[in-house]
Design a protein around this motif. Sequence first.
Motif, short mmCIF file in Angstrom:
data_model
loop_
_atom_site.label_atom_id
_atom_site.label_comp_id
_atom_site.label_asym_id
_atom_site.label_seq_id
_atom_site.Cartn_x
_atom_site.Cartn_y
_atom_site.Cartn_z
N GLY A 172 -135.66 -33.42 -54.55
CA GLY A 172 -134.47 -33.48 -54.02
C GLY A 172 -134.09 -32.10 -53.30
O GLY A 172 -133.22 -32.38 -52.27
N LEU A 173 -134.50 -31.27 -53.63
CA LEU A 173 -134.10 -29.92 -52.96
C LEU A 173 -135.24 -29.76 -51.52
O LEU A 173 -134.80 -29.33 -50.65
CB LEU A 173 -134.29 -28.54 -53.82
CG LEU A 173 -133.43 -28.72 -55.15
CD1 LEU A 173 -133.53 -27.12 -55.57
CD2 LEU A 173 -131.90 -29.04 -54.87
N GLY A 174 -136.48 -29.94 -51.83
CA GLY A 174 -137.37 -30.02 -50.65
C GLY A 174 -137.70 -28.96 -50.27
O GLY A 174 -138.22 -28.73 -49.27
N PHE A 175 -137.92 -27.77 -51.29
CA PHE A 175 -138.28 -26.49 -50.98
C PHE A 175 -139.65 -26.00 -51.60
O PHE A 175 -140.14 -26.57 -52.49
CB PHE A 175 -137.21 -25.25 -51.53
CG PHE A 175 -136.03 -25.29 -50.75
CD1 PHE A 175 -136.08 -24.19 -49.86
CD2 PHE A 175 -134.93 -26.18 -50.81
CE1 PHE A 175 -134.87 -23.95 -49.03
CE2 PHE A 175 -133.82 -25.88 -50.11
CZ PHE A 175 -133.67 -24.78 -49.12
N LEU A 176 -140.54 -25.40 -50.64
CA LEU A 176 -141.62 -24.82 -51.03
C LEU A 176 -141.42 -23.52 -51.59
O LEU A 176 -141.74 -23.16 -52.70
CB LEU A 176 -142.67 -24.80 -49.86
CG LEU A 176 -143.20 -26.00 -49.21
CD1 LEU A 176 -144.20 -25.76 -48.24
CD2 LEU A 176 -143.94 -26.91 -50.20
#
Length: 381
Positions: free
Chosen positions: A310-314
């Motif tokens: 949902g946030l799409g962060f590495l």
Amino acid sequence: MVGIRVGFIVNPIAGMGGRVALKGTDGVVEEAIRRGARPISPEIVRLFLRELTGYEESRDFEFLTGPGPLGEDYLREFRLHFRVLNHRRIRYREIHGIPIPDTTSEDTKALSKAMLGKVDIILFAGGDGTARDVYSVVGRSVPILGIPTGVKMFSGIFAVSPESAARVLVEFARGRARIEEREIMDINEDAFRKDDVKPREYGRALTPVFELLVQGSKEPLKVEEEGILRATAEAVAEELLERDGIYFLGSGSTVKMIKDLMGIDGTLLGVDVVEVKDKKARLLVKDATEMDLLKFVDKNPKVIVTVVGGLGFLFGRGNQQFSPKVLSKIPKENVIVVASPSKVEGGIVRVYTGDRGVDEKFRGYIRVRVSPWMEKIVRVL
């Protein structure tokens, strides 16, 4: 020119627990400082304001804000038009030589209440706890937007970066941002520190959204993907055990599965340092801090991370132990990303550390392992 009234609230201690592996700051400021934490919210707020003042429209904005570190100090520094809501006098105390303001969630709530009916939008700098405090007062009576400075930022009302928050605010003033309902999420921090994730939706706020500059909310794994993710974790664990070396294994259920399969008693929500030698894994540091990781960066470690659903962060959400200092010494090719197909179906992931040089190093494209036999090339923003 478009003039709007902007409520502006800063949580000056938000995010201090991230790099020191406390997974939050509520009630643990003294422990965070003892571990070496320093306030990070002020610098992130300055990044936001530095970007904002590059837009001509910002000179016509009128800000309503709190005294001193709650907003006044930063607006004064950047010479923007503002009025202070002096609800009380803010005092400082020294903790291990670091001056810390005596602000609490009650300040956020008091300022939010004082802004009702007087502003067109409320911007706040903080994490999920600050978002919940603002929402508890204003509800859906005014749009709200978060400048991400916290440790937990699972709500769907945060800009993806402070610079993005500035752009969204300007587009809101121009009438080009659409208003959406977005979830306010929060997690019990005490349980979170014990690797027990108890997310709860507290409501849906009105939030300005423009292009891809506002993140989504954290999403659970799709049931139909559980089998393929397990098989992927098994394949990755087997491959890691074939390569001697130092590994930084990040947070999240996907990487925890890999830790378990390697025979490591690692954390679910923290970063662990592992050594592999002769096909055996040994846990060197459990729930490592930024300083722990810096002790091993000269050993050419590999970094295993997943994408926050949902946030799409590495990097930049929930794993702040991977600080700019750490990541500046990690080659991009040393980062191994493992994720379920749905987490990268949009073809993009994000990195935001607050250091433009480090962020730029990771931009471009990166391989994401989505099955035992397949990788997907995704774009890093």
